[in-house]
Design a protein around this motif. Sequence first.
Motif, PDB file in Angstrom:
ATOM      1  N   ASP A 157      13.122  15.645  12.899  1.00 13.15           N
ATOM      2  CA  ASP A 157      14.205  14.581  12.996  1.00 13.15           C
ATOM      3  C   ASP A 157      15.504  15.283  12.807  1.00 13.15           C
ATOM      4  OD1 ASP A 157      12.999  12.300  13.631  1.00 13.15           O
ATOM      5  OD2 ASP A 157      12.769  11.905  11.652  1.00 13.15           O
ATOM      6  N   GLY A 158      15.603  16.335  12.050  1.00 10.81           N
ATOM      7  CA  GLY A 158      16.670  17.258  11.751  1.00 10.81           C
ATOM      8  C   GLY A 158      16.907  18.311  12.667  1.00 10.81           C
ATOM      9  N   ALA A 159      15.910  18.475  13.458  1.00  2.00           N
ATOM     10  CA  ALA A 159      16.179  19.470  14.457  1.00  2.00           C
ATOM     11  C   ALA A 159      17.090  19.310  15.576  1.00  2.00           C
ATOM     12  CB  ALA A 159      14.900  20.108  15.092  1.00  2.00           C
ATOM     13  N   LYS A 160      18.221  20.045  16.020  1.00  2.00           N
ATOM     14  CA  LYS A 160      19.335  19.817  17.039  1.00  2.00           C
ATOM     15  C   LYS A 160      18.720  20.267  18.356  1.00  2.00           C
ATOM     16  CE  LYS A 160      21.836  24.154  16.387  1.00  2.00           C
ATOM     17  NZ  LYS A 160      20.936  24.983  15.382  1.00  2.00           N
ATOM     18  N   ASP A 161      17.851  21.063  18.397  1.00  2.00           N
ATOM     19  CA  ASP A 161      17.388  21.481  19.908  1.00  2.00           C
ATOM     20  C   ASP A 161      15.919  21.994  19.576  1.00  2.00           C
ATOM     21  OD1 ASP A 161      17.419  24.167  18.833  1.00  2.00           O
ATOM     22  OD2 ASP A 161      19.515  24.437  19.521  1.00  2.00           O
ATOM     23  N   ALA A 162      15.386  22.412  20.803  1.00  2.00           N
ATOM     24  CA  ALA A 162      14.150  22.829  21.228  1.00  2.00           C
ATOM     25  C   ALA A 162      13.745  24.134  20.139  1.00  2.00           C
ATOM     26  CB  ALA A 162      13.633  22.984  22.615  1.00  2.00           C
ATOM     27  N   ALA A 163      14.956  24.936  20.205  1.00  2.00           N
ATOM     28  CA  ALA A 163      14.367  26.158  19.172  1.00  2.00           C
ATOM     29  C   ALA A 163      14.247  25.783  17.866  1.00  2.00           C
ATOM     30  CB  ALA A 163      15.685  27.213  19.577  1.00  2.00           C
ATOM     31  N   ALA A 164      15.050  24.933  17.272  1.00  2.00           N
ATOM     32  CA  ALA A 164      15.075  24.492  15.903  1.00  2.00           C
ATOM     33  C   ALA A 164      13.732  23.808  15.873  1.00  2.00           C
ATOM     34  CB  ALA A 164      16.117  23.532  15.217  1.00  2.00           C
ATOM     35  N   MET A 165      13.310  23.039  16.739  1.00  2.00           N
ATOM     36  CA  MET A 165      12.001  22.468  16.493  1.00  2.00           C
ATOM     37  C   MET A 165      10.738  23.297  16.557  1.00  2.00           C
ATOM     38  SD  MET A 165      10.753  19.256  19.195  1.00  2.00           S
ATOM     39  CE  MET A 165       9.123  18.410  19.005  1.00  2.00           C
ATOM     40  N   TYR A 166      10.801  24.403  17.430  1.00  2.00           N
ATOM     41  CA  TYR A 166       9.906  25.399  17.407  1.00  2.00           C
ATOM     42  C   TYR A 166       9.502  26.062  16.063  1.00  2.00           C
ATOM     43  CZ  TYR A 166       7.700  29.990  18.709  1.00  2.00           C
ATOM     44  OH  TYR A 166       6.967  31.235  18.717  1.00  2.00           O
ATOM     45  N   LYS A 167      10.887  26.388  15.508  1.00  2.00           N
ATOM     46  CA  LYS A 167      10.691  27.140  14.006  1.00  2.00           C
ATOM     47  C   LYS A 167      10.135  25.962  12.996  1.00  2.00           C
ATOM     48  CE  LYS A 167      13.339  29.592  10.599  1.00  2.00           C
ATOM     49  NZ  LYS A 167      12.653  28.851   9.559  1.00  2.00           N
TER      50      LYS A 167
END
Length: 438
Positions: A157-167
């Motif tokens: 929910d706090g991920a701003k984009d797909a890269a942050a979601m991947y991490k």
Amino acid sequence: MDKLTAGLIIYRQPQESILVRLAELGRRVKDGDEGDKTALVNGVLGEVNRLLDIATRYGFDGNLWHSYLAFLLATVEAPFTLVCEKRGSSAGSVQVFAENDMAIFKALWDYDFAPWEKALGVRCFSVLSNYRAVAKPAQIYNKSVSDKVRELTAAIDGAKDAAAMYKNVTDFYAKYGVGMLGLNKAFRVSPEIEETGNLLEPITTTGDIRLTDIVGYESQKARLAANTEAFVQGRKANNVLLYGDAGTGKSTSIKAILNEYYDQGLRMIEVYKHEFKYLQRIIARIKNRNYKFIIYMDDLSFEEFEIEYKYLKAVIEGGLEVKPDNILIYATSNRRHLIKERVDDRPDFIDPDLHQNDTVQEKLSLADRFGLSIGYFKPNQKEYFTIVEKLAARHPEITLSAEELRAGAVKWEMSHSGLSGRAAQQYINSLLSAGKTC
């Protein structure tokens, strides 16, 4: 949505999954396929029903769509996710595919169901986006999985984009693991194994007993804990046999060990002797995972005519395949030597068996393959009173005097199973259930 799900590579879902079936329904809604609007509505409501079933089994609330997507990410066992479980995120060609899938999941995460609701005249997705589950005790849902999926949901929910979601997702794999074996702490052999092929199923309610909750047996608990600590830290450790009198805390100690070391990567699989034929398959299933597994055998003993112990001997030590370093066997038994012994096993007994000593050694060799044997024996009366008093002290509502408590404890053990920790706990339970606390 159908174009999104069609692009998944690592996280591709089976045709019967909620995600794929919703995507197909969404395609029909988008294409204006309203020839049978009732069928479309029923199809959507059917998938919503399946989402609610998952929410009930795992105690999800809030945004159920997000919880479901996080659940998928947490439970897909693929080569990429299993590598992340052991090493965390690592660069390589497969990372390109994983990042592609994360971009798709990010789009699914932010998907707008409003056009569906307008076209079909429903509002179920609006309700699912802010779902308030009925409060229920942890015993009726899988809390272990629920807590982890909730944590992953909050991170995404706090991920701003797909890269942050991947991490976020790869960090989750490194911290908790992936799939059934990663998210649960205990397992049993599935009762439907022959029909479905499913080898293990999670035990969702394991209790929260700790070693400090067991009164007495300090040296026994210390030896058990030291062996387990060496095991989870990757040092050499022994298979363990806890033997002795009934009701002395053998099984409880092993259950407590699971809770003590679960957060250090310990998992436990409960296997009964009639299930020993599955041991090799169980070992093959878990030997390459990034956890330490204890195969737990409770109340283990064999009558003379039972031969399952021969298979167990081969698994512990003696087969061609070396037992993996991430697996130990912990067993409890009321018998020190596990296999029933008879008077004619004595060396001074005249027996027609020409090699009687070999027969005796065959019976003793199973217990010898447990490198650590820990005895649990009945307490004397003073120790029994100590156990009763310490258990009673945990319940302020029990205000009986020491003399009254001891007098009742004596009556209880005389009419039940004798002096034991189990009898002491049962006596305390009887006081609490009857309201005889003062």
